[in-house]
Design a protein around this motif. Structure first.
Motif, PDB file in Angstrom:
ATOM      1  N   ASP A   1      -5.252   7.963  -0.941  1.00  0.00           N
ATOM      2  CA  ASP A   1      -5.926   6.673  -0.958  1.00  0.00           C
ATOM      3  C   ASP A   1      -7.444   6.843  -1.024  1.00  0.00           C
ATOM      4  O   ASP A   1      -8.143   6.025  -1.635  1.00  0.00           O
ATOM      5  N   LEU A   2      -7.959   7.895  -0.408  1.00  0.00           N
ATOM      6  CA  LEU A   2      -9.391   8.172  -0.492  1.00  0.00           C
ATOM      7  C   LEU A   2      -9.803   8.470  -1.931  1.00  0.00           C
ATOM      8  O   LEU A   2     -10.881   8.063  -2.385  1.00  0.00           O
ATOM      9  N   GLY A   3      -8.934   9.191  -2.653  1.00  0.00           N
ATOM     10  CA  GLY A   3      -9.209   9.425  -4.068  1.00  0.00           C
ATOM     11  C   GLY A   3      -9.263   8.133  -4.851  1.00  0.00           C
ATOM     12  O   GLY A   3     -10.143   7.942  -5.707  1.00  0.00           O
ATOM     13  N   VAL A   4      -8.329   7.219  -4.567  1.00  0.00           N
ATOM     14  CA  VAL A   4      -8.349   5.906  -5.228  1.00  0.00           C
ATOM     15  C   VAL A   4      -9.637   5.175  -4.894  1.00  0.00           C
ATOM     16  O   VAL A   4     -10.284   4.570  -5.764  1.00  0.00           O
ATOM     17  N   TYR A   5     -10.047   5.221  -3.631  1.00  0.00           N
ATOM     18  CA  TYR A   5     -11.279   4.561  -3.177  1.00  0.00           C
ATOM     19  C   TYR A   5     -12.482   5.075  -3.965  1.00  0.00           C
ATOM     20  O   TYR A   5     -13.297   4.294  -4.473  1.00  0.00           O
TER      21      TYR A   5
ATOM     22  N   GLY B   1      -6.402  -1.164   1.856  1.00  0.00           N
ATOM     23  CA  GLY B   1      -6.068   0.063   1.156  1.00  0.00           C
ATOM     24  C   GLY B   1      -7.250   0.580   0.370  1.00  0.00           C
ATOM     25  O   GLY B   1      -8.333  -0.029   0.338  1.00  0.00           O
ATOM     26  N   GLY B   2      -7.062   1.719  -0.267  1.00  0.00           N
ATOM     27  CA  GLY B   2      -8.149   2.322  -1.019  1.00  0.00           C
ATOM     28  C   GLY B   2      -8.629   1.472  -2.171  1.00  0.00           C
ATOM     29  O   GLY B   2      -9.829   1.404  -2.456  1.00  0.00           O
ATOM     30  N   PHE B   3      -7.702   0.789  -2.847  1.00  0.00           N
ATOM     31  CA  PHE B   3      -8.084  -0.037  -3.981  1.00  0.00           C
ATOM     32  C   PHE B   3      -8.928  -1.224  -3.517  1.00  0.00           C
ATOM     33  O   PHE B   3     -10.005  -1.497  -4.053  1.00  0.00           O
TER      34      PHE B   3
ATOM     35  N   PHE C   1      -9.070   2.100   5.958  1.00  0.00           N
ATOM     36  CA  PHE C   1      -8.286   2.716   7.026  1.00  0.00           C
ATOM     37  C   PHE C   1      -7.116   1.841   7.465  1.00  0.00           C
ATOM     38  O   PHE C   1      -6.070   2.348   7.868  1.00  0.00           O
ATOM     39  N   ALA C   2      -7.266   0.521   7.381  1.00  0.00           N
ATOM     40  CA  ALA C   2      -6.215  -0.368   7.869  1.00  0.00           C
ATOM     41  C   ALA C   2      -5.146  -0.638   6.831  1.00  0.00           C
ATOM     42  O   ALA C   2      -4.099  -1.211   7.152  1.00  0.00           O
ATOM     43  N   GLY C   3      -5.378  -0.232   5.584  1.00  0.00           N
ATOM     44  CA  GLY C   3      -4.509  -0.641   4.491  1.00  0.00           C
ATOM     45  C   GLY C   3      -3.078  -0.166   4.591  1.00  0.00           C
ATOM     46  O   GLY C   3      -2.189  -0.754   3.988  1.00  0.00           O
TER      47      GLY C   3
ATOM     48  N   ASN D   1       0.819  -1.206   0.000  1.00  0.00           N
ATOM     49  CA  ASN D   1       0.000   0.000   0.000  1.00  0.00           C
ATOM     50  C   ASN D   1       0.852   1.255   0.000  1.00  0.00           C
ATOM     51  O   ASN D   1       0.532   2.248  -0.670  1.00  0.00           O
ATOM     52  N   VAL D   2       1.963   1.249   0.759  1.00  0.00           N
ATOM     53  CA  VAL D   2       2.845   2.412   0.774  1.00  0.00           C
ATOM     54  C   VAL D   2       3.442   2.655  -0.607  1.00  0.00           C
ATOM     55  O   VAL D   2       3.582   3.803  -1.060  1.00  0.00           O
ATOM     56  N   LEU D   3       3.782   1.586  -1.320  1.00  0.00           N
ATOM     57  CA  LEU D   3       4.270   1.743  -2.688  1.00  0.00           C
ATOM     58  C   LEU D   3       3.234   2.422  -3.562  1.00  0.00           C
ATOM     59  O   LEU D   3       3.539   3.299  -4.376  1.00  0.00           O
TER      60      LEU D   3
END
Length: 929
Positions: free
Chosen positions: A902-906, A820-822, A812-814, A722-724
């Protein structure tokens, strides 16, 4: 410097509003922006100012700005003339001119972009501003978009200068890698030029960009065509600013590269050829703007020639010519605009007697034309005398080359005198047939003021050569060698002075015989504009032939070509290249072998099954098997994503297959084809073989060993995957979600055809809605009884909230655990899919009454906005910040700003699923019903 750029950007954004409120008078307000910036330039004259803002240091894309002697001269020209041009626009345009606000924004933005170009120390940043000027030039030249001539001229300028810019970018990258720095200051400070042919190629590519921008032969034809632009654009871009960018680049690089092999070989002959060819054409054309346009091309050839010589004396002369040209040519273009404004024509054959009817305008034009013809006591004369003297004494050139250059410059200067006299006589003189005189509307003082300032500045520069020399000589002294001469109006009786007398006499003689120098129907050297059209037509024909060859329209043939290349090319290179030993371990546990056997069996089954749904299911089993293998190898994040993607893919397949028969008809079946089977086997063998050799070829430590530590240290998360995605490789993720948005839009466009519908309809929108009916789901009561599944509805009612909570948990846990968002977006998408399958198309509106396009746009905007937010905080774009706080009840919290990305990805993933469900599901349901 950064403040100057920001002020111009802000002024460009506010320009349309200013024009809407103040009308054309807003140009006077906008003129204060470059005028105030000019005050900053004057205040820092003679000093070296540096500004550095880290942006993307890993790819050498930092905002490095440097203000020095050459930048000061160029900035003065760009900002000073820019302020006058904006003031000129305040009375040049009519009060009700269309698109005037957009034009004001583009012109103001162009002034800022040119300032950024000449103060950029980072060559990559210079290229960015270079292309911004190209795009703004395209928009400004095509201002009158309803005219086909304007559209053609804009596209022509864009193609020529844009192609040259791309070549220049390749050269910049090579130079930056060879010098181990992309800073111009480092390149100029290098003690020597790196050896090798790569540097020579890079210099040649950079010079292609310079000659394309400055309209040097053979890329000169776009500038006369650009005269379709409004006159203020011609006066600014094509006389004082944009076309000087190529000359500036040559001047900037000359101290370090003037003695390299490609430098003189490319620039000296092309510069002289440009001066001669364009000067000859300026004597032939009859449009005043075209006379000035070809004259500009000719003068640019002279400037390029002088800057390319590489001596301090030649550099001083070239810079003087550059300043003088900016003053007199911008002035004369504005004069032509006034003539066109007042007489409704620019044709030399129709004008007569304007000198008596507009004496002030005539005086301004004569003063500027004297400078263009290089007659004393104007600054143009000082520059031309210095140029002849510099060539006369240029010991770095061999005697034959020096003689050829002197002869070429002398002949070109004679052409300049001829078209200068022709310009004044044709515009203001009395023709043999005075009855051809046109009507005349006298210009006001606000329209005459800007060109008058420039004309007087040319005279003042010629009279006070000591001040001009003091301003320009610091740059000349930066070149190798000694500055032997200085600017002066009188150097005594010298060889260059005698040559000037010959030039003036020859020019007057050419003017007297101008009637015999008509424009030929078929030029002996060809027509560059027609050659450009022929080149475009040839490229169209070649592209059509290539497309017809490689894209026959047969999908199997296209796939066979791609897969065949995948087999043949790597295999041949592997066979003839260096090979390393390969060590294979078939499996780590027998469970992997069992899963692989199942996947192989399902893949084979997909080729023989005739039931479409069964084929999709067995293909899905291969995807789930891949996810299990990921899980066995300790990659739960990949496994989770694989399971979710595979499930969603199955749903999409099912939605599409509803419109097809369940079974493949016997007439549509295909028999076994040996060639296709052979191709499939070849691909199946090639891919793992190449992977095995690629793994065996690794010599250093694999990068994955450093990723977990880097993920926690840089991104503040324990989940390296997820950090990547949201930090270290966030640029890739931003590109990928952009592709998803495009794909969703494409699917919706194919289904909806005419327009995208709004949010999904709700149950209350249906005429059959009964609010008193009992149902487990709000919209399920609208389904036909035969399509209802009570078990599915009850399950959906109970499971949907749980799935959504799980989606939020994954989101939130990703950063520290699988998710993660995806993954969270995919889970939310599956929840929406379940609601749709249980309750029908109206259930989508009940579950999420939001337009899918809004979700896609909000997600992409939020993800992209994090780049800007990082810059505002002084950090590289798309970088994360870690915020740690301790709150009552909640305790110690650690928040990473990548959460917003990540929210944008979600949101993008949820919007994509919703768009697919509405397109391939709800919309098709409506059409069927």
């Amino acid at each position: 410097m950064l403040a100057v750029l920001l002020v111009h950007a802000l002024a460009a954004l506010l320009a349309p509003l200013c024009v809407r409120v103040l009308g054309r008078n807003a140009f006077y307000l906008l003129a204060l922006v470059p005028l105030g910036s000019l005050g900053w330039v004057i205040a820092h004259w003679g000093t070296t100012v540096r500004t550095q803002v880290q942006w993307a240091p890993q790819i050498s894309m930092d905002i490095d700005l440097r203000f020095d002697a050459l930048s000061a001269v160029m900035c003065t020209l760009v900002l000073g003339v820019g302020a006058l041009i904006l003031a000129y626009c305040g009375r040049y345009f009519e009060r009700d001119e269309a698109r005037l606000g957009v034009f004001a924004a583009e012109l103001t933005g162009f002034a800022g972009a040119m300032f950024g170009l000449v103060v950029s120390d980072n060559m990559l940043l210079l290229y960015v501003f270079w292309e911004i000027t190209t795009v703004l030039s395209f928009l400004l030249v095509g201002h009158y978009a309803e005219r086909s001539v304007s559209r053609r001229a804009a596209i022509q300028a864009l193609l020529v200068t844009g192609a040259g810019g791309l070549a220049m970018l390749v050269g910049i990258v090579i130079l930056g890698l060879r010098y181990d720095s992309f800073l111009l200051s480092d390149l100029l400070a290098a003690s020597s030029v790196p050896a090798g042919s790569a540097v020579s190629v890079a210099i040649g590519l950079v010079l292609i960009g310079a000659i394309s921008k400055s309209a040097i032969v053979p890329l000169h034809f776009w500038l006369p065509g650009a005269m379709a632009a409004p006159t203020p654009v011609s006066a600014y871009l094509h006389a004082a600013a944009m076309v000087k960018a190529g000359v500036y680049l040559v001047a900037r690089l000359a101290p370090a590269l003037a003695q390299t092999p490609p430098w003189h070989l490319v620039l000296l002959p092309l510069g002289v050829a440009t001066m001669l060819l364009a000067g000859w054409r300026a004597i032939q054309v009859h449009d005043l703007k075209l006379v000035l346009a070809f004259g500009t091309v000719s003068q640019l050839g002279l400037m390029i020639t002088m800057m390319a010589v590489g001596t301090p004396d030649a550099a001083l002369a070239g810079l003087t010519l550059l300043v003088a040209h900016g003053l007199f040519k911008a002035c004369l273009f504005m004069v032509v605009g006034i003539i066109d404004h007042g007489a409704d024509t620019r044709d030399l054959r129709r004008l007569s007697g304007l000198g008596r009817r507009a004496p002030v305008l005539c005086a301004i034009a004569v003063l500027a034309t004297l400078s263009m013809a290089a007659l004393p006591p104007l600054l143009g004369f000082v520059g031309k005398e210095s140029a002849l003297g510099a060539l006369w004494s240029a010991e770095v050139l061999s005697p034959p080359v020096r003689f050829a250059l002197l002869a070429g410059v002398a002949i070109g200067s004679a052409f300049t005198v001829a078209y200068s006299v022709r310009f004044v006589w044709g515009a203001f003189g009395i023709t043999a047939n005075p009855e051809r005189a046109v009507t005349w509307h006298a210009p006001g003082p606000l329209l005459l003021g800007p060109p008058a300032v420039l004309a007087v500045a040319g005279l003042a520069g010629g009279l006070d050569t000591e001040a001009v020399d003091r301003w320009l000589s610091p740059y000349a002294e930066s070149l190798p060698g000694v500055l032997d001469t200085h600017l002066a109006l009188w150097h005594g009786f010298t060889g260059p002075l005698a040559l000037t007398v010959v030039i003036v006499a020859a020019g007057l003689a050419l003017f007297l015989v101008r009637g015999r120098i008509g424009e030929p129907a078929h030029p002996r050297l060809g027509n560059a504009d027609r050659n450009y059209d022929a080149a475009l037509r040839a490229m169209d024909r070649v592209s059509l032939r290539i497309t017809a060859t490689v894209q026959s329209g047969s999908l199997p043939a296209s796939q066979a070509a791609i897969l065949g290349t995948l087999i043949v090319l790597p295999t041949v290179l592997l066979a003839v290249g260096t090979r390393t030993g390969v060590r294979l371990r078939l499996w780590d546990s027998p469970l992997q072998a069992a899963i692989s056997a199942i996947m192989i069996a399902m893949a084979l089954a997909a080729t023989v099954l005739r039931n479409r749904l069964a084929s999709v299911l067995v293909v899905g089993v291969t995807g789930y098997g891949c996810g299990v293998i990921f899980a066995l190898h300790g990659a739960p994040d990949l496994a989770l994503t694989q399971f979710l993607v595979e499930t969603l893919t199955l749903v999409v397949f099912v939605l599409v297959l509803r419109a097809f028969p369940a079974e493949i008809a016997a007439s549509q079946g295909t028999a076994f084809k040996f060639r296709r089977a052979l191709l499939a086997i070849g691909v199946g063998v090639t891919v793992p073989v190449l992977a095995a050799f690629a793994i065996a070829a690794r010599h250093g430590n694999p990068i994955w060993e450093a990723i977990p530590d880097a993920a926690y240290r840089i991104g503040g998360g324990k989940n390296a995957v997820n950090v990547l995605l949201v930090d270290i490789r966030a640029w890739d993720t931003l590109g990928e979600i952009s592709v998803l948005v495009v794909a969703a839009t494409g699917v919706a466009s194919l289904v909806f055809r005419s327009r995208r519908f709004g949010s999904a309809p709700r149950a209350a929108d249906s005429p059959n809605y009964d609010p008193d009916a009992v149902s487990w789901l709000p919209a399920a009561r609208l389904l036909d009884r035969r399509d209802r599944s009570m078990v599915l509805q009850i399950t959906t009612r109970l499971v949907f909230p749980t799935i959504m909570v799980l989606s939020v948990y994954f989101f939130f846990a990703g950063h520290n655990a699988p998710g993660g968002g995806f993954a969270g977006g995919l889970v939310a998408g599956l929840a929406l899919t379940l609601r749709y399958l249980a309750g029908g198309r109206y259930e989508l509106g009940e579950a999420l009454p939001v337009d899918a396009g809004h979700l896609l746009g909000a997600g992409l905007t939020l993800a992209a906005g994090t780049a800007t937010a990082s810059l505002l905080l002084g950090a590289p774009p798309l970088s994360s910040a870690i915020i740690e706080v301790t709150l009552p009840l909640l305790g110690h919290l650690k928040l990473v700003t990548a959460l917003f990305f990540d929210l944008g990805v979600y949101l993008v993933i949820v919007g994509l699923v919703l768009d697919v469900l509405r397109s391939l599901g709800a919309r098709l349901d409506k059409e069927v019903s």
